[in-house]
Write a protein that holds these residues in place. Structure first.
Motif, mmCIF file in Angstrom:
data_model
loop_
_atom_site.group_PDB
_atom_site.id
_atom_site.type_symbol
_atom_site.label_atom_id
_atom_site.label_comp_id
_atom_site.label_asym_id
_atom_site.label_seq_id
_atom_site.Cartn_x
_atom_site.Cartn_y
_atom_site.Cartn_z
ATOM 1 N N SER A 59 37.399 34.726 34.612
ATOM 2 C CA SER A 59 37.035 36.126 34.407
ATOM 3 C C SER A 59 37.431 36.941 35.629
ATOM 4 O O SER A 59 37.261 36.487 36.768
ATOM 5 C CB SER A 59 35.535 36.271 34.132
ATOM 6 O OG SER A 59 34.773 35.757 35.212
ATOM 7 N N ILE A 60 37.942 38.122 35.380
ATOM 8 C CA ILE A 60 38.296 39.046 36.457
ATOM 9 C C ILE A 60 37.019 39.742 36.900
ATOM 10 O O ILE A 60 36.448 40.547 36.169
ATOM 11 C CB ILE A 60 39.339 40.069 35.988
ATOM 12 C CG1 ILE A 60 40.613 39.351 35.534
ATOM 13 C CG2 ILE A 60 39.653 41.073 37.092
ATOM 14 C CD1 ILE A 60 41.633 40.277 34.896
ATOM 15 N N GLN A 61 36.553 39.416 38.107
ATOM 16 C CA GLN A 61 35.294 39.954 38.598
ATOM 17 C C GLN A 61 35.455 41.312 39.269
ATOM 18 O O GLN A 61 34.626 42.203 39.097
ATOM 19 C CB GLN A 61 34.671 38.972 39.601
ATOM 20 C CG GLN A 61 34.285 37.643 38.998
ATOM 21 C CD GLN A 61 33.177 37.774 37.973
ATOM 22 O OE1 GLN A 61 32.150 38.397 38.231
ATOM 23 N NE2 GLN A 61 33.382 37.197 36.803
ATOM 24 N N ARG A 62 36.499 41.458 40.038
ATOM 25 C CA ARG A 62 36.674 42.694 40.807
ATOM 26 C C ARG A 62 38.151 42.888 41.130
ATOM 27 O O ARG A 62 38.843 41.934 41.461
ATOM 28 C CB ARG A 62 35.859 42.621 42.102
ATOM 29 C CG ARG A 62 35.912 43.886 42.954
ATOM 30 C CD ARG A 62 35.063 43.730 44.202
ATOM 31 N NE ARG A 62 35.617 42.743 45.136
ATOM 32 C CZ ARG A 62 35.179 41.513 45.275
ATOM 33 N NH1 ARG A 62 34.173 41.074 44.536
ATOM 34 N NH2 ARG A 62 35.726 40.677 46.147
ATOM 35 N N VAL A 63 38.605 44.121 41.023
ATOM 36 C CA VAL A 63 39.975 44.475 41.389
ATOM 37 C C VAL A 63 39.914 45.366 42.619
ATOM 38 O O VAL A 63 39.299 46.434 42.600
ATOM 39 C CB VAL A 63 40.700 45.188 40.230
ATOM 40 C CG1 VAL A 63 42.090 45.635 40.667
ATOM 41 C CG2 VAL A 63 40.783 44.282 39.008
ATOM 42 N N ASP A 64 40.540 44.916 43.691
ATOM 43 C CA ASP A 64 40.605 45.674 44.942
ATOM 44 C C ASP A 64 42.034 46.185 45.090
ATOM 45 O O ASP A 64 42.907 45.488 45.611
ATOM 46 C CB ASP A 64 40.210 44.792 46.124
ATOM 47 C CG ASP A 64 40.043 45.587 47.414
ATOM 48 O OD1 ASP A 64 40.473 46.759 47.455
ATOM 49 O OD2 ASP A 64 39.501 45.045 48.392
ATOM 50 N N ALA A 65 42.254 47.411 44.618
ATOM 51 C CA ALA A 65 43.613 47.953 44.642
ATOM 52 C C ALA A 65 44.087 48.205 46.064
ATOM 53 O O ALA A 65 45.279 48.080 46.355
ATOM 54 C CB ALA A 65 43.672 49.241 43.820
ATOM 55 N N ALA A 66 43.176 48.578 46.966
ATOM 56 C CA ALA A 66 43.575 48.830 48.349
ATOM 57 C C ALA A 66 44.093 47.561 49.009
ATOM 58 O O ALA A 66 45.069 47.587 49.763
ATOM 59 C CB ALA A 66 42.404 49.410 49.138
ATOM 60 N N ALA A 67 43.446 46.425 48.739
ATOM 61 C CA ALA A 67 43.892 45.141 49.285
ATOM 62 C C ALA A 67 44.947 44.481 48.408
ATOM 63 O O ALA A 67 45.456 43.415 48.769
ATOM 64 C CB ALA A 67 42.703 44.198 49.452
ATOM 65 N N ARG A 68 45.260 45.078 47.269
ATOM 66 C CA ARG A 68 46.259 44.576 46.326
ATOM 67 C C ARG A 68 45.926 43.147 45.890
ATOM 68 O O ARG A 68 46.785 42.261 45.929
ATOM 69 C CB ARG A 68 47.660 44.654 46.923
ATOM 70 C CG ARG A 68 48.107 46.071 47.246
ATOM 71 C CD ARG A 68 49.555 46.101 47.691
ATOM 72 N NE ARG A 68 50.445 45.673 46.618
ATOM 73 C CZ ARG A 68 50.849 46.447 45.613
ATOM 74 N NH1 ARG A 68 50.448 47.716 45.551
ATOM 75 N NH2 ARG A 68 51.660 45.985 44.683
#
Length: 294
Positions: A59-68
């Motif tokens: 499962s995708i828990q969290r997406v951190d776009a800043a850290a890519r």
């Protein structure tokens, strides 16, 4: 007692207002149902029916776009002769071979209890400076090897991050489960970000109109109005920092609305102060009253 009568125009206006409210509520419920359905959707790959296999639930828990990167929570369950006590532990050392975007393979020693593992996955393409219209890709591939021999894999992937929407292409390749994932901002985040931009411009225009009124009418230093303008200037900065996903300064949100709204409000505030000082320093002469007869 006289009974109040409602005009046909008033009844029509009230009906239109109620219809608009009901329509907005219905659209909101429909959008929320769509996002809830997307979060509950399960994507499956490697649909093997073999009794001796490895089941992977991710499962995708969290997406951190800043850290890519995104955080993928993985639970591995060996089935049949590959596992012990209903899949709690593997009979032999089990290794999950992953794609290059996943940071390292996962190894589970024989006869040891298997627990969930949070795995960082690198994101490709996209840039957070495009917020709120940014989009990213992630390639996930999981194969299993036990005792030096490949074993079949069946994998399920879900998205648990309500701030992003996932579009997944799932398929099996040579006994491995493969997922091509595209991530973008969810509908609720996109709506809120657009509302923020509209609200920033609306407040800036309101300050501009108020400033024009103060300057053209020669109101001088009107302290309540100046306090309102200064409060709006600083409130916009705090409002901007509530953007979901915490985009860094310099994103598309800033260049479309925030920078310009702040600049316009600051210019209006400075103009009102300067013109008010001039008005207070050189007040207009009041006309002399004509003297009456003695």
């Amino acid at each position: 007692m006289r009974r109040l009568r409602t005009s046909p125009a008033g009844s029509l206006a009230a009906g239109l207002v109620l219809l608009a409210v009901a329509s907005a509520a219905a659209v909101g419920v429909w959008l929320q149902f769509g996002e809830r359905h997307a979060l509950d959707t399960r994507y499956r790959a490697g649909g093997t029916a073999a009794a001796d296999r490895v089941d992977i639930t991710a499962s995708i828990q969290r997406v951190d776009a800043a850290a890519r990167e995104l955080v993928l929570r993985v639970l591995v369950t060996p089935r049949g002769s590959l596992g012990e006590a209903g899949g709690i532990s593997p009979t032999r050392t089990l290794t999950l071979q992953t794609s290059p975007s996943v940071r390292g393979d996962l190894t589970f020693p024989a006869h040891s209890r298997i627990s969930t593992v949070d795995v960082p996955v690198a994101l490709t393409s996209g840039s957070i400076t495009d917020y709120p219209f940014d989009a990213y890709d992630a390639a996930l591939e999981f194969g299993a090897v036990q005792g030096g021999e490949p074993v079949p894999v069946r994998m399920t992937l879900t998205n648990r991050d309500a701030l992003v929407a996932a579009t997944v292409d799932a398929y099996g390749a040579e006994g491995a489960a493969v997922f091509d994932v595209e991530l973008k901002r969810s509908t609720s985040v996109l709506i809120f970000a657009v509302f923020m931009m509209v609200a920033m411009w609306a407040l800036a225009v309101a300050v501009l109109i108020g400033s024009w009124f103060l300057v053209t009418r020669g109101k001088g230093l009107t302290w309540p109005a100046l306090g309102w303008m200064a409060a709006t200037l600083f409130a916009l900065a705090a409002f901007r920092n509530t953007a979901p996903g915490m985009p860094p300064i310099g994103s598309l949100l800033d260049y479309i609305a925030f920078f310009w709204a702040e600049s316009l409000i600051a210019f209006c505030l400075l103009t009102v102060v300067v013109m008010g000082m001039r008005q207070e320093s050189h007040p207009s002469q009041a006309p002399e009253r004509a003297e009456g007869p003695p």
